[in-house]
Design a protein around this motif. Structure first.
Motif, PDB file in Angstrom:
ATOM      1  N   SER A   1     -76.654 -55.750  39.789  1.00 21.75           N
ATOM      2  CA  SER A   1     -75.388 -55.753  39.061  1.00 21.75           C
ATOM      3  C   SER A   1     -74.572 -56.972  39.449  1.00 21.75           C
ATOM      4  N   ARG A   2     -73.777 -57.428  38.507  1.00 21.23           N
ATOM      5  CA  ARG A   2     -72.894 -58.564  38.756  1.00 21.23           C
ATOM      6  C   ARG A   2     -71.705 -58.458  37.824  1.00 21.23           C
ATOM      7  N   THR A   3     -70.513 -58.767  38.316  1.00 17.52           N
ATOM      8  CA  THR A   3     -69.296 -58.690  37.501  1.00 17.52           C
ATOM      9  C   THR A   3     -68.534 -60.002  37.590  1.00 17.52           C
ATOM     10  N   VAL A   4     -68.020 -60.428  36.450  1.00 22.13           N
ATOM     11  CA  VAL A   4     -67.165 -61.609  36.379  1.00 22.13           C
ATOM     12  C   VAL A   4     -65.815 -61.150  35.831  1.00 22.13           C
ATOM     13  N   GLU A   5     -64.740 -61.506  36.519  1.00 17.78           N
ATOM     14  CA  GLU A   5     -63.381 -61.147  36.079  1.00 17.78           C
ATOM     15  C   GLU A   5     -62.639 -62.422  35.711  1.00 17.78           C
ATOM     16  N   MET A   6     -61.888 -62.360  34.605  1.00 20.03           N
ATOM     17  CA  MET A   6     -61.120 -63.534  34.160  1.00 20.03           C
ATOM     18  C   MET A   6     -59.746 -63.082  33.672  1.00 20.03           C
ATOM     19  N   VAL A   7     -58.729 -63.891  33.971  1.00 21.97           N
ATOM     20  CA  VAL A   7     -57.401 -63.699  33.387  1.00 21.97           C
ATOM     21  C   VAL A   7     -57.135 -64.949  32.568  1.00 21.97           C
ATOM     22  N   LEU A   8     -56.984 -64.760  31.256  1.00 22.80           N
ATOM     23  CA  LEU A   8     -56.891 -65.888  30.333  1.00 22.80           C
ATOM     24  C   LEU A   8     -55.538 -65.958  29.641  1.00 22.80           C
ATOM     25  N   ASP A   9     -55.160 -67.176  29.266  1.00 23.75           N
ATOM     26  CA  ASP A   9     -53.923 -67.373  28.506  1.00 23.75           C
ATOM     27  C   ASP A   9     -54.112 -66.866  27.079  1.00 23.75           C
ATOM     28  N   SER A  10     -53.004 -66.603  26.425  1.00 24.99           N
ATOM     29  CA  SER A  10     -53.032 -66.123  25.036  1.00 24.99           C
ATOM     30  C   SER A  10     -53.130 -67.299  24.070  1.00 24.99           C
ATOM     31  N   THR A  11     -54.262 -68.024  24.194  1.00 20.90           N
ATOM     32  CA  THR A  11     -54.532 -69.146  23.304  1.00 20.90           C
ATOM     33  C   THR A  11     -55.953 -69.003  22.768  1.00 20.90           C
ATOM     34  N   LEU A  12     -56.226 -69.687  21.680  1.00 15.46           N
ATOM     35  CA  LEU A  12     -57.570 -69.608  21.110  1.00 15.46           C
ATOM     36  C   LEU A  12     -58.602 -70.320  21.978  1.00 15.46           C
ATOM     37  N   ASP A  13     -58.166 -71.215  22.885  1.00 15.65           N
ATOM     38  CA  ASP A  13     -59.099 -71.822  23.848  1.00 15.65           C
ATOM     39  C   ASP A  13     -59.740 -70.747  24.727  1.00 15.65           C
ATOM     40  N   SER A  14     -59.011 -69.670  24.982  1.00 12.24           N
ATOM     41  CA  SER A  14     -59.517 -68.583  25.822  1.00 12.24           C
ATOM     42  C   SER A  14     -60.699 -67.877  25.182  1.00 12.24           C
TER      43      SER A  14
ATOM     44  N   LYS B   1     -51.087 -62.203  29.104  1.00 16.17           N
ATOM     45  CA  LYS B   1     -52.444 -62.617  29.452  1.00 16.17           C
ATOM     46  C   LYS B   1     -53.481 -61.691  28.813  1.00 16.17           C
ATOM     47  N   VAL B   2     -54.706 -62.197  28.755  1.00 17.43           N
ATOM     48  CA  VAL B   2     -55.854 -61.413  28.318  1.00 17.43           C
ATOM     49  C   VAL B   2     -56.757 -61.266  29.536  1.00 17.43           C
ATOM     50  N   GLN B   3     -57.064 -60.028  29.895  1.00 18.77           N
ATOM     51  CA  GLN B   3     -57.950 -59.780  31.031  1.00 18.77           C
ATOM     52  C   GLN B   3     -59.345 -59.476  30.502  1.00 18.77           C
ATOM     53  N   VAL B   4     -60.334 -60.126  31.084  1.00 15.33           N
ATOM     54  CA  VAL B   4     -61.721 -59.943  30.672  1.00 15.33           C
ATOM     55  C   VAL B   4     -62.544 -59.583  31.902  1.00 15.33           C
ATOM     56  N   SER B   5     -63.330 -58.524  31.779  1.00 12.45           N
ATOM     57  CA  SER B   5     -64.239 -58.117  32.832  1.00 12.45           C
ATOM     58  C   SER B   5     -65.626 -58.003  32.195  1.00 12.45           C
ATOM     59  N   ILE B   6     -66.579 -58.749  32.743  1.00 14.17           N
ATOM     60  CA  ILE B   6     -67.945 -58.760  32.209  1.00 14.17           C
ATOM     61  C   ILE B   6     -68.854 -58.263  33.323  1.00 14.17           C
ATOM     62  N   CYS B   7     -69.612 -57.214  33.016  1.00 15.96           N
ATOM     63  CA  CYS B   7     -70.457 -56.609  34.044  1.00 15.96           C
ATOM     64  C   CYS B   7     -71.872 -56.406  33.519  1.00 15.96           C
ATOM     65  N   ARG B   8     -72.826 -56.878  34.300  1.00 17.75           N
ATOM     66  CA  ARG B   8     -74.211 -56.592  33.945  1.00 17.75           C
ATOM     67  C   ARG B   8     -74.766 -55.648  34.997  1.00 17.75           C
ATOM     68  N   ALA B   9     -75.475 -54.668  34.527  1.00 20.77           N
ATOM     69  CA  ALA B   9     -76.154 -53.708  35.393  1.00 20.77           C
ATOM     70  C   ALA B   9     -77.577 -53.588  34.862  1.00 20.77           C
ATOM     71  N   PRO B  10     -78.483 -52.987  35.629  1.00 23.77           N
ATOM     72  CA  PRO B  10     -79.862 -52.884  35.150  1.00 23.77           C
ATOM     73  C   PRO B  10     -79.996 -52.191  33.785  1.00 23.77           C
ATOM     74  N   SER B  11     -79.132 -51.216  33.497  1.00 20.62           N
ATOM     75  CA  SER B  11     -79.297 -50.452  32.254  1.00 20.62           C
ATOM     76  C   SER B  11     -78.371 -50.879  31.120  1.00 20.62           C
ATOM     77  N   HIS B  12     -77.306 -51.625  31.433  1.00 15.46           N
ATOM     78  CA  HIS B  12     -76.354 -51.975  30.384  1.00 15.46           C
ATOM     79  C   HIS B  12     -75.537 -53.217  30.741  1.00 15.46           C
ATOM     80  N   PHE B  13     -74.920 -53.758  29.697  1.00 17.25           N
ATOM     81  CA  PHE B  13     -74.065 -54.944  29.794  1.00 17.25           C
ATOM     82  C   PHE B  13     -72.723 -54.531  29.199  1.00 17.25           C
ATOM     83  N   THR B  14     -71.642 -54.658  29.965  1.00 17.39           N
ATOM     84  CA  THR B  14     -70.331 -54.166  29.529  1.00 17.39           C
ATOM     85  C   THR B  14     -69.298 -55.286  29.591  1.00 17.39           C
TER      86      THR B  14
END
Length: 148
Positions: free
Chosen positions: A8-21, A69-82
């Motif tokens: 498993s691995r998780t990436v967390e991001m806090v992004l600005d409210s722009t289309l670059d995000s 802000k826009v908060q993004v959490s991306i997590c991969r696990a053996p059975s699923h990607f969230t």
């Protein structure tokens, strides 16, 4: 896809409210999805879903407000990607959205994001956040997570 690394691995991001995000979130999700071994068709679907969701968070949720802000959490696990995407807007009820395939809505330039996410992902959940905001959870099963 099959998770080659099996961890498993998780990436967390806090992004600005722009289309670059939007590009930043999509790139991060696709990088982690590739590590999970998803095939190109699934990568396209994941990328489109994340893109639609972050655009919605920036445009409809936070309304381009530089203080939100826009908060993004991306997590991969053996059975699923969230992927979880949260904004700081007013929140919304997905059941109250107009039907994007109704005759009156077919020519509209917007209103298909949630519809596409539901078509491309294995599970899509929307919940209101307190005191404000909405969180959308997108799930794609890996080969290990598929129902037999």
């Amino acid at each position: 896809g099959e998770d080659i690394a099996g961890e498993s691995r998780t990436v967390e991001m806090v992004l600005d409210s722009t289309l670059d995000s939007v590009d930043k979130a999509e790139r991060a999700a696709l990088d982690l999805a590739r590590e999970s071994g998803f095939v190109e068709e699934d990568l396209d679907r994941i990328g489109m879903s994340v893109r639609e969701c972050v655009v919605n968070a920036v445009v409809h949720g936070n309304r381009y407000n530089s203080h939100k802000k826009v908060q993004v959490s991306i997590c991969r696990a053996p059975s699923h990607f969230t992927v979880r995407i949260a904004d700081q807007g007013e929140g919304f009820d997905p059941d109250e959205l107009p039907d994007p395939v109704a005759d009156d809505n077919l020519m509209r330039h917007s209103g298909r994001g949630i519809f596409l996410m539901r078509a491309f992902m294995d599970d899509v959940q929307v919940r209101r956040l307190e005191p404000a905001g909405a969180e959308v959870t997108l799930v794609k099963l890996t080969k290990r997570g598929e129902l037999s």
